[in-house]
Design an enzyme around this catalytic site. Structure first.
Site, PDB file in Angstrom:
ATOM      1  N   GLY A   1      23.393 -23.152 -23.970  1.00 29.47           N
ATOM      2  CA  GLY A   1      23.559 -22.946 -25.409  1.00 29.47           C
ATOM      3  C   GLY A   1      23.414 -21.497 -25.858  1.00 29.47           C
ATOM      4  O   GLY A   1      23.147 -21.229 -27.027  1.00 29.47           O
TER       5      GLY A   1
ATOM      6  N   ARG B   1      33.637 -29.929 -20.380  1.00 29.04           N
ATOM      7  CA  ARG B   1      34.528 -31.087 -20.307  1.00 29.04           C
ATOM      8  C   ARG B   1      35.746 -30.799 -21.184  1.00 29.04           C
ATOM      9  O   ARG B   1      35.650 -30.076 -22.168  1.00 29.04           O
ATOM     10  CB  ARG B   1      33.754 -32.302 -20.829  1.00 29.04           C
TER      11      ARG B   1
ATOM     12  N   ASN C   1      37.632 -22.139 -28.561  1.00 30.06           N
ATOM     13  CA  ASN C   1      36.907 -22.061 -27.293  1.00 30.06           C
ATOM     14  C   ASN C   1      36.638 -20.595 -26.980  1.00 30.06           C
ATOM     15  O   ASN C   1      37.445 -19.733 -27.318  1.00 30.06           O
ATOM     16  CB  ASN C   1      37.752 -22.674 -26.170  1.00 30.06           C
TER      17      ASN C   1
ATOM     18  N   HIS D   1      35.933 -18.109 -23.676  1.00 25.47           N
ATOM     19  CA  HIS D   1      36.053 -18.100 -22.222  1.00 25.47           C
ATOM     20  C   HIS D   1      35.725 -16.689 -21.710  1.00 25.47           C
ATOM     21  O   HIS D   1      36.194 -15.708 -22.284  1.00 25.47           O
ATOM     22  CB  HIS D   1      37.480 -18.495 -21.815  1.00 25.47           C
TER      23      HIS D   1
ATOM     24  N   ASP E   1      43.593 -26.243 -27.070  1.00 22.33           N
ATOM     25  CA  ASP E   1      44.658 -27.241 -27.030  1.00 22.33           C
ATOM     26  C   ASP E   1      44.259 -28.306 -26.013  1.00 22.33           C
ATOM     27  O   ASP E   1      43.080 -28.429 -25.681  1.00 22.33           O
ATOM     28  CB  ASP E   1      46.030 -26.599 -26.775  1.00 22.33           C
ATOM     29  N   GLU E   2      45.229 -29.061 -25.521  1.00 20.85           N
ATOM     30  CA  GLU E   2      44.880 -30.222 -24.689  1.00 20.85           C
ATOM     31  C   GLU E   2      44.622 -29.874 -23.230  1.00 20.85           C
ATOM     32  O   GLU E   2      44.416 -30.760 -22.410  1.00 20.85           O
ATOM     33  CB  GLU E   2      45.988 -31.283 -24.771  1.00 20.85           C
TER      34      GLU E   2
ATOM     35  N   ASP F   1      41.763 -23.718 -21.456  1.00 23.73           N
ATOM     36  CA  ASP F   1      41.944 -22.253 -21.568  1.00 23.73           C
ATOM     37  C   ASP F   1      43.370 -21.789 -21.818  1.00 23.73           C
ATOM     38  O   ASP F   1      43.708 -20.642 -21.492  1.00 23.73           O
ATOM     39  CB  ASP F   1      41.400 -21.540 -20.302  1.00 23.73           C
TER      40      ASP F   1
ATOM     41  N   GLU G   1      30.981 -11.201 -25.446  1.00 24.24           N
ATOM     42  CA  GLU G   1      31.076 -12.529 -26.068  1.00 24.24           C
ATOM     43  C   GLU G   1      30.231 -12.600 -27.341  1.00 24.24           C
ATOM     44  O   GLU G   1      30.606 -13.260 -28.319  1.00 24.24           O
ATOM     45  CB  GLU G   1      30.591 -13.608 -25.090  1.00 24.24           C
TER      46      GLU G   1
HETATM   47  C1  GRF Z   1      29.660 -18.389 -22.052  1.00 27.51           C
HETATM   48  O1  GRF Z   1      29.779 -17.432 -21.043  1.00 27.51           O
HETATM   49  C2  GRF Z   1      31.028 -18.832 -22.498  1.00 27.51           C
HETATM   50  O2  GRF Z   1      32.017 -17.900 -22.243  1.00 27.51           O
HETATM   51  C3  GRF Z   1      31.289 -20.029 -21.673  1.00 27.51           C
HETATM   52  O3  GRF Z   1      30.019 -20.623 -21.521  1.00 27.51           O
HETATM   53  C4  GRF Z   1      29.034 -19.621 -21.493  1.00 27.51           C
HETATM   54  C5  GRF Z   1      27.827 -20.021 -22.254  1.00 27.51           C
HETATM   55  O4  GRF Z   1      27.328 -21.197 -21.725  1.00 27.51           O
HETATM   56  N1  GRF Z   1      32.291 -20.866 -22.247  1.00 27.51           N
HETATM   57  P1  GRF Z   1      25.757 -21.367 -21.394  1.00 27.51           P
HETATM   58  O5  GRF Z   1      25.032 -21.185 -22.666  1.00 27.51           O
HETATM   59  O6  GRF Z   1      25.409 -20.320 -20.394  1.00 27.51           O
HETATM   60  O7  GRF Z   1      25.659 -22.755 -20.864  1.00 27.51           O
END
Ligand code: GRF
Length: 216
Positions: free
Chosen positions: A20, A96, A109, A111, A148-149, A152, A181
């Site tokens: 989180g 998921r 999202n 990434h 989308d479906e 990424d 990020e």
């Molecule tokens: C981030 O690096 C993000 O880019 C990716 O999940 C990471 C954060 O997840 N989608 P977490 O808090 O380390 O579980």
């Protein structure tokens, strides 16, 4: 933030599968930078993930959606999101595939690579950064995009880039990308929140100020 936005913040639900960290970052930025949004729910479809405890400790509403039965999971997740009143879904480390149908143009999202490079099924966490290093890239970064479906592939809202130093390992690169990020996600959420309240053109790809290069 205008008085109108303060009284009518965009209601955001975050989906997580792990720590989180992006939720914590977004929550802090919402408060400190006065992004006109409010996190109304942090949900996980995995049991006992650390991020749910962390979010609860911040005073955020949380829920765990039991992963079984799998055939009803998407419906139960949609019901929880709808009950929360969410207008915008943020996949903030959610591993998921999310069923976007109900939330088209309402789901983002984040990434940890410069998509379209190093995305797709299995590309998460340090797998991404290890692949970036193995490919001999000289820079990496992060992407916030419309979901989308598939994993990424949705259209990009913004990216932030960072250099890769000689000898860097995947853990070090992950930490450097995560700094980007922490800027990219709140900025994208703020743009989308503004669009949801005020209309205009749907936010789309921009190269951020930390880069002089264009996307490939
Ligand atoms: C981030 O690096 C993000 O880019 C990716 O999940 C990471 C954060 O997840 N989608 P977490 O808090 O380390 O579980």
């Amino acid at each position: 933030m205008t008085a109108d936005n303060m009284h009518n913040p965009v209601r955001v639900a975050c989906l997580i599968s792990g720590g989180g960290r992006s939720v914590v970052n977004l929550h802090k930025k919402i408060i400190s930078a006065q992004i006109p949004t409010r996190i109304v729910l942090v949900a996980s479809t995995r049991a006992n993930v650390a991020g749910i405890q962390t979010a609860a400790a911040l005073g955020l509403e949380t829920c765990e959606i039991a992963p079984l039965a799998a055939d009803t999971l998407d419906d139960r997740l949609d019901a929880a999101l709808e009950k929360s009143g969410a207008e915008l879904i943020v996949l903030a480390g959610y591993l998921r595939l999310f069923r976007v149908a109900r939330w088209k143009n309402r789901c983002l999202n984040i990434h940890p690579s410069l998509l379209p490079k190093f995305g797709g099924h299995g590309m998460w966490g340090e797998h991404v950064h290890a692949a970036v290093l193995a490919a001999g890239e000289i820079e990496s970064g992060c992407t916030v995009h419309w979901a989308d479906e598939q994993f990424d592939t949705g259209s990009i809202i913004l990216q932030r880039r960072c250099a890769i130093d000689d000898g860097m390992n995947a853990t070090q690169l992950a930490a450097r990308v995560f700094e980007e990020e922490c800027l990219a996600l709140p900025e994208a959420v703020a743009k989308v929140a503004h669009w949801l309240r005020h209309g205009g053109t749907r936010p789309n790809f921009t190269v951020e100020s930390n880069s002089k290069q264009k996307m490939n």
